[in-house]
Design a protein around this motif. Structure first.
Motif, PDB file in Angstrom:
ATOM      1  N   GLU B   2       0.857  -1.175  -0.011  1.00  0.00           N
ATOM      2  CA  GLU B   2       0.001  -0.159  -0.002  1.00  0.00           C
ATOM      3  C   GLU B   2       0.562   1.201  -0.008  1.00  0.00           C
ATOM      4  O   GLU B   2       0.643   2.066  -0.581  1.00  0.00           O
ATOM      5  N   ILE B   3       2.066   1.249   0.817  1.00  0.00           N
ATOM      6  CA  ILE B   3       2.732   2.455   0.921  1.00  0.00           C
ATOM      7  C   ILE B   3       3.382   2.459  -0.599  1.00  0.00           C
ATOM      8  O   ILE B   3       3.579   3.756  -1.104  1.00  0.00           O
ATOM      9  N   GLN B   6       1.032   4.258  -2.746  1.00  0.00           N
ATOM     10  CA  GLN B   6       0.825   5.720  -2.289  1.00  0.00           C
ATOM     11  C   GLN B   6       2.111   6.476  -2.544  1.00  0.00           C
ATOM     12  O   GLN B   6       1.794   7.678  -2.967  1.00  0.00           O
ATOM     13  N   GLN B   7       3.223   6.071  -2.389  1.00  0.00           N
ATOM     14  CA  GLN B   7       4.433   7.013  -2.652  1.00  0.00           C
ATOM     15  C   GLN B   7       4.490   7.280  -3.983  1.00  0.00           C
ATOM     16  O   GLN B   7       5.004   8.227  -4.475  1.00  0.00           O
ATOM     17  N   SER B  10       1.800   9.893  -4.829  1.00  0.00           N
ATOM     18  CA  SER B  10       2.136  10.876  -4.153  1.00  0.00           C
ATOM     19  C   SER B  10       3.534  11.580  -5.063  1.00  0.00           C
ATOM     20  O   SER B  10       3.643  13.011  -5.338  1.00  0.00           O
ATOM     21  N   THR B  14       3.452  15.280  -6.596  1.00  0.00           N
ATOM     22  CA  THR B  14       4.718  16.280  -6.845  1.00  0.00           C
ATOM     23  C   THR B  14       5.468  16.382  -7.851  1.00  0.00           C
ATOM     24  O   THR B  14       5.884  17.363  -8.246  1.00  0.00           O
ATOM     25  N   GLY B 127     -10.441  18.224  -0.429  1.00  0.00           N
ATOM     26  CA  GLY B 127     -10.968  16.879  -0.041  1.00  0.00           C
ATOM     27  C   GLY B 127      -9.989  15.841  -0.597  1.00  0.00           C
ATOM     28  O   GLY B 127      -8.690  16.117  -0.627  1.00  0.00           O
ATOM     29  N   ALA B 128     -10.487  14.705  -0.870  1.00  0.00           N
ATOM     30  CA  ALA B 128      -9.659  13.664  -1.323  1.00  0.00           C
ATOM     31  C   ALA B 128     -10.193  12.870  -2.277  1.00  0.00           C
ATOM     32  O   ALA B 128     -11.179  12.626  -2.464  1.00  0.00           O
ATOM     33  N   GLY B 131      -9.257   7.672  -2.620  1.00  0.00           N
ATOM     34  CA  GLY B 131      -9.313   7.011  -1.116  1.00  0.00           C
ATOM     35  C   GLY B 131      -7.953   7.927  -0.542  1.00  0.00           C
ATOM     36  O   GLY B 131      -7.086   7.360   0.371  1.00  0.00           O
ATOM     37  N   GLY B 132      -7.784   9.120  -0.672  1.00  0.00           N
ATOM     38  CA  GLY B 132      -6.902   9.865  -0.024  1.00  0.00           C
ATOM     39  C   GLY B 132      -5.605   9.929  -0.694  1.00  0.00           C
ATOM     40  O   GLY B 132      -4.701  10.395  -0.077  1.00  0.00           O
ATOM     41  N   LEU B 133      -5.398   9.217  -1.869  1.00  0.00           N
ATOM     42  CA  LEU B 133      -4.134   9.263  -2.477  1.00  0.00           C
ATOM     43  C   LEU B 133      -3.665  10.508  -2.981  1.00  0.00           C
ATOM     44  O   LEU B 133      -2.599  10.790  -3.175  1.00  0.00           O
ATOM     45  N   SER B 135      -5.133  14.723  -3.685  1.00  0.00           N
ATOM     46  CA  SER B 135      -6.383  15.597  -3.628  1.00  0.00           C
ATOM     47  C   SER B 135      -6.759  16.051  -4.751  1.00  0.00           C
ATOM     48  O   SER B 135      -6.003  15.949  -6.231  1.00  0.00           O
ATOM     49  N   GLN B 138      -4.447  18.277  -6.750  1.00  0.00           N
ATOM     50  CA  GLN B 138      -3.196  17.653  -7.466  1.00  0.00           C
ATOM     51  C   GLN B 138      -3.760  17.003  -8.829  1.00  0.00           C
ATOM     52  O   GLN B 138      -2.888  17.201  -9.741  1.00  0.00           O
ATOM     53  N   VAL B 207      -0.528  23.949  -3.052  1.00  0.00           N
ATOM     54  CA  VAL B 207       0.054  22.800  -2.202  1.00  0.00           C
ATOM     55  C   VAL B 207       1.128  23.148  -1.259  1.00  0.00           C
ATOM     56  O   VAL B 207       1.093  22.880  -0.136  1.00  0.00           O
ATOM     57  N   ASN B 249      10.786  10.064  -4.219  1.00  0.00           N
ATOM     58  CA  ASN B 249       9.809   9.362  -3.288  1.00  0.00           C
ATOM     59  C   ASN B 249      10.233   7.882  -3.081  1.00  0.00           C
ATOM     60  O   ASN B 249      10.543   7.518  -1.784  1.00  0.00           O
TER      61      ASN B 249
END
Lengths: 406, 291
Positions: B2-3, B6-7, B10, B14, B127-128, B131-133, B135, B138, B207, B249
């Motif tokens: 999951e990380i 997400q990385q 994210s 970025t 918001g997200a 699932g919050g990965l 915004s 972004q 951001v 990342n």
């Protein structure tokens, strides 16, 4: 010919060096002090990125003016000389030399910044000239054994770290803590304080992520911290990154209990950009009254401060914590000087600074007092915990001490 | 796992910041064959202009358009006032002026708007997503970056003026002989680079928050992205920017020696490695100078 010249030059340098040593040695205990006056120096970033802090020195200067109008301290008028260093350590060294050697001040008071004060710490101690109440929370400025002429003032970062640790041990003993910290003296001081405060429970810390001030965002760090499964987030970041972190936690849907270091507990500069909704429930700590908090409306100390601001610093920002800070640190100096009236010398002043017992200031909340001793060069170490209710900070619980002896 | 996902996501988010900036860098490189060190500060200044307009009550999209137009004009003015006179000066003089502009814009913004961070609104809401990965902002920023990229591609590929600009940059002598006003092409390049910078600034500010130093490190990552993708290729710049975001990342998370401490050096390492192995970047073409 050249040879002779260079030899002459070397001789000249040697002679000059000897002369300097002689001058240095003759700088005595009463430099900057006469029967009628005392010269106090100050160094502040009036220009550059940290120039917002200069309100502190402007408040200091206004306070000195008020003291002079009321007859000075120990019958002496204060001559307050403040120079700009633009927050740049080499410049600080230059200004400190100018203050000590050319203006011949009795002490340097409330010079601002960690790097800047580090740059002049050795020099001030070699000159045996007090470097009093430096405006930084770095723990290294409370080291009487090695630097008996240097003293901090505000609660240092290590003490504050311990305060949060004590809060957690008492209220959330099973917490899993994730820490975001700036990768320098400041961030590491907090982390060290947290670990020291947790003691043998330091394993409660499940994740630590440093960031550099050159990082554009702390998104990547926040993703990792959330991934650690922590339920407490300790935010040791300067305002910009602290705001980013609070905002990012909300975006990630991560809802830990949040502890925010006091460096960044400004509502306007941090919580508002981060979003009030996302900031709800954040916990921090303070050691001075918040001028915006209605509970101090009829407070004696706050009334004195308001009168002072109106008369001596009408341009100053009453919403800013800097003017509260400047008033309080100046009042501490006033008390120290008054305590040294009988021995009005450099070492007499230093002795008085190291002998404060349960001193109340106009703007410290009840229960928070100034305490020092010959071995304790951290004047303020107690803090009041506060929680953000979506609009303003609300104090809760009792005052917590960050001191080791309790 | 999951990380990891997400990385990467994210990193893409970025990376979009870097890609935005890299586009402005590629634009100015197309026009003058130099890297403008003041590009980031100019973008920051434009963003402050937008912030000021919004503070005065101008609606977002009107402020957006006004800012882009003002920045376009501002870029041209800088070229006409300063760089036209330096046209035949050695590269070093240009570099000195770039650095001077950097300091001027930075201090000026601090003087006018102070150094406190300011929230900058996003037109895409908060918001997200996923699932919050990421915004919504972004995601919106990625779309805007791709849109700018498409516009640039069309401009250089299918318009006469785009062609003229490429000619003026590639071979000023011959371009002048076929009737292209080379001086004005350079000015146009400056204007477009500032305009793209303004878009980048307005996308980045929500951001990282708006303050005078907001672009300093982003410009470095933007350079890394542009160099990686190829300084002559807008597509390369975007791919390069995204790649740098993901690389830093993943390196920061999974290479223990690197850790979050060495993320910036990773970007700089990318620049050095690309310049050594493939100087024209992934998608760039070689620049041949006739002597």
């Amino acid at each position: 010919m050249t040879r002779t010249n260079s030899r002459l030059a070397i001789l000249g340098v040697l002679a000059a060096a000897t002369a300097l040593t002689v001058v240095a040695a003759s700088a005595d205990e009463t430099t900057g002090i006469t029967d009628k006056t005392i010269k106090i120096g100050n160094i502040m970033p009036y220009s550059g990125p940290a120039s917002a802090y200069s309100q502190i020195a402007k408040t200091d200067a206004a306070y000195m003016k008020m003291l002079n109008d009321n007859g000075g301290v120990c019958g002496r008028q204060i001559e307050f000389i403040s120079y700009d260093d633009g927050y740049s350590p080499p410049k600080t060294v230059e200004q400190a030399r100018k203050l000590v050697e050319s203006d011949q001040v009795a002490l340097i008071f409330n010079s601002l910044g960690t790097g800047t004060n580090t740059a002049i710490q050795k020099y001030m101690n070699a000159k045996k000239t007090p470097q009093l109440f430096v405006a930084t929370g770095a723990s290294k400025f409370g080291d009487p054994e090695h630097f008996p002429w240097t003293m901090g003032w505000q609660p240092d970062y290590v003490s504050e770290g311990k305060i949060y640790a004590r809060y957690l041990l008492k209220n959330m003993p099973d917490a899993k803590i994730a820490v975001l910290y700036q990768n320098d003296d400041y961030g590491k001081d907090y982390l060290a304080g947290l670990k020291a405060g947790l003691g043998d429970k330091a394993s409660m810390i499940v994740a630590e992520q440093p960031y550099e001030t050159s990082d554009p965002t702390v998104d990547s760090q926040m993703v990792n911290l959330k991934g650690s499964g922590a339920d407490v987030f300790f935010n040791v970041a300067t305002p910009k990154f602290a705001a980013q972190a609070i905002k990012k936690a909300a975006e990630l849907g991560w809802k830990p209990a949040q502890l925010l270091n006091s460096v960044s507990n400004s509502v306007g500069a941090v919580l508002k950009p981060a979003g009030f909704e996302a900031s709800k429930g954040v916990i921090s700590a303070l050691y001075l009254k918040d001028s915006q908090d209605p509970q101090w409306k009829d407070d004696e100390g706050m009334k004195k401060w308001n009168a002072f601001m109106d008369k001596y610093y009408p341009d100053g920002d009453k919403n800013s914590s800097f003017t509260v800070y400047g008033y309080s640190v100046s009042q501490t100096l006033e008390k120290v000087l008054e305590g040294a009236c009988d021995d009005f010398t450099h070492s007499g002043i230093m002795k008085s600074a190291a002998n404060m017992k349960n001193v109340d200031l106009d703007l410290t909340p009840p229960g928070i007092q100034v305490n020092t001793s010959a071995t304790d060069f951290y004047p303020l170490q107690d803090m009041q915990l506060i929680k953000f209710d979506g609009e303003r900070w609300q104090p809760f619980g009792e005052v917590v001490s960050g001191a080791d002896t309790q | 796992m999951e990380i990891l996902i997400q990385q990467i996501v994210s990193g893409v988010a970025t990376g979009a910041i870097y890609a935005c900036m890299a586009l402005a860098i590629v634009m100015i490189y197309q026009a003058i064959h130099h890297l403008n060190f003041a590009q980031g500060e100019m973008a920051m200044f434009s963003t402050f202009v937008a912030w000021q307009l919004l503070a005065w009550g101008v609606p977002y999209w009107l402020a957006f358009v006004l800012t882009v137009a003002l920045s376009f004009a501002g870029g041209i003015v800088i070229e006409r006032l300063v760089f036209r006179r330096l046209e035949n000066a050695p590269v070093l003089s240009h570099v000195v002026v770039f650095i001077a502009l950097f300091a001027i814009f930075n201090s000026l913004a601090g003087f006018i708007w102070n150094f406190e961070i300011k929230p900058f609104p996003s037109p895409f809401g908060s918001g997200a997503l996923f699932g919050g990965l990421m915004s919504p902002h972004q995601a919106g920023m990625i779309v805007v970056t791709l849109l700018v990229l498409a516009l640039l591609y069309v401009f250089f590929r299918f318009t006469r003026i785009g062609l003229a600009m490429r000619a003026a940059a590639a071979n000023p002598e011959s371009a002048r002989l076929v009737g292209i006003r080379v001086g004005w092409m350079t000015a146009l390049g400056w204007g477009m680079a500032s305009a793209i910078g303004a878009v980048a600034g307005m996308m980045i500010a929500p951001v990282v928050f708006l303050e005078p130093n907001m672009m300093v490190s982003i410009l470095l990552y933007g350079f890394a992205g542009a160099v990686l993708g190829g300084l002559t290729s807008p597509v390369g710049a975007v791919i390069g920017g995204l790649a740098v975001g993901i690389i830093e990342n993943l390196a920061g998370t999974y290479i223990p020696v690197v850790g979050p401490e060495l993320k910036l050096p990773v970007a700089l390492f990318v620049i050095v490695a690309v310049l050594v192995v493939r100087p024209s970047g992934l998608l760039g073409r070689k620049i041949v100078q006739r002597v």
